[in-house]
Design a protein around this motif. Sequence first.
Motif, short mmCIF file in Angstrom:
data_model
loop_
_atom_site.label_atom_id
_atom_site.label_comp_id
_atom_site.label_asym_id
_atom_site.label_seq_id
_atom_site.Cartn_x
_atom_site.Cartn_y
_atom_site.Cartn_z
N ILE A 1 92.57 140.41 8.02
CA ILE A 1 92.26 140.41 9.47
C ILE A 1 93.00 141.79 10.09
CG2 ILE A 1 92.42 139.66 11.94
CD1 ILE A 1 91.68 136.71 10.49
N ALA A 2 94.30 141.74 9.63
CA ALA A 2 95.23 143.07 10.24
C ALA A 2 94.65 144.09 9.83
CB ALA A 2 96.55 142.62 9.64
N VAL A 3 94.28 144.34 8.53
CA VAL A 3 93.69 145.62 8.15
C VAL A 3 92.56 145.90 8.31
CG1 VAL A 3 95.50 145.69 6.19
CG2 VAL A 3 92.95 145.17 5.70
N GLY A 4 91.81 145.12 9.28
CA GLY A 4 90.17 145.20 9.39
C GLY A 4 89.20 145.00 8.46
N ARG A 5 89.51 144.39 7.35
CA ARG A 5 88.51 144.23 6.24
C ARG A 5 87.77 142.96 7.00
NH1 ARG A 5 90.89 143.00 0.56
NH2 ARG A 5 89.03 142.27 0.13
N LEU A 6 88.40 141.99 7.72
CA LEU A 6 87.44 140.97 8.53
C LEU A 6 87.70 141.47 10.11
CD1 LEU A 6 88.79 137.54 6.78
CD2 LEU A 6 86.58 138.65 6.87
N LYS A 7 86.65 141.90 10.56
CA LYS A 7 86.53 142.34 11.88
C LYS A 7 86.17 141.39 13.01
CE LYS A 7 85.06 146.81 10.15
NZ LYS A 7 85.53 146.63 8.91
N PRO A 8 86.61 141.68 14.26
CA PRO A 8 86.27 140.87 15.13
C PRO A 8 84.78 140.34 15.39
CG PRO A 8 87.54 142.87 16.17
CD PRO A 8 86.97 142.91 14.60
N GLY A 9 84.69 139.08 15.52
CA GLY A 9 83.11 138.42 15.38
C GLY A 9 82.88 137.98 14.13
N ASP A 10 83.48 138.37 13.05
CA ASP A 10 83.25 137.93 11.62
C ASP A 10 83.25 136.51 11.38
OD1 ASP A 10 82.20 140.35 10.79
OD2 ASP A 10 83.97 140.97 9.49
N PRO A 11 82.44 135.96 10.75
CA PRO A 11 82.61 134.46 10.44
C PRO A 11 83.67 134.18 9.35
CG PRO A 11 80.64 135.03 9.36
CD PRO A 11 81.11 136.39 10.38
N ILE A 12 84.29 132.95 9.57
CA ILE A 12 85.50 132.70 8.78
C ILE A 12 84.83 131.28 8.17
CG2 ILE A 12 87.61 131.54 8.28
CD1 ILE A 12 87.75 134.63 9.01
#
Length: 234
Positions: free
Chosen positions: A26-37
């Motif tokens: 999340i911090a480095v942007g590989r998981l972006k805002p709105g991406d599902p977990i």
Amino acid sequence: MDFDPTTLNRALPLRDQIYHKIRNMIAVGRLKPGDPINEVAIAEALGISRTPVREAVKRISDEGLIKVLAQTGTYVAPISRADLEEAYVIRRALEMESARRAAPKFTASACEALEDNIAAHRLAISRGKYARAIQLDDVFHRTIAETSGFPMIWKAVDISKAQMDRGRYLAIPKPGYGEQTIKQHEAILDALKRQDAEGAALAMEHHLETSLHNTIEVAGELADKVAAAANESE
């Protein structure tokens, strides 16, 4: 999401490893805002039970990086100005005190460590190795906390700064931002060399204010792009 089971050390607590893995993505942007977990998918990819994944996600949710929406799903939280400002307020209080207390205890070995850090940071920026530059940035601040005699300060900062980290990975490639950080680190170091406690605290405050401003700027630009893309798709 890329979850490689070979990266897990089965002899260590799985929830902690999964926590750090997802949080870093999340911090480095590989998981972006709105991406599902998807906890089930993560557990299956790693070949483990869902329990440590659920515990890790809960911990990240408590830090505000993940939103759990009832009957909807679990998603990466947006980067909000309020969250950035809250993280800044916490970090400013802790790190100004860290610099203030480090100044009278500043030694030749601590000085050498920070000088080497700045040199490596400058090289990383010049080569466009931004992830490495941010790692070195963290080492710079952690070294000051350790020099202060209160290393727990950095542990508290590390938890609270997650929101600002997301913005840093967006901001650092922008022309001049990396060089600006290095100059401000040099100003902090100069004050520490003089054992000027208030000067070091003020230099730290200025540095963190600049980081907040840059982060808010790039986060706003990202929000504008997302909104524009959404309008175009309608």
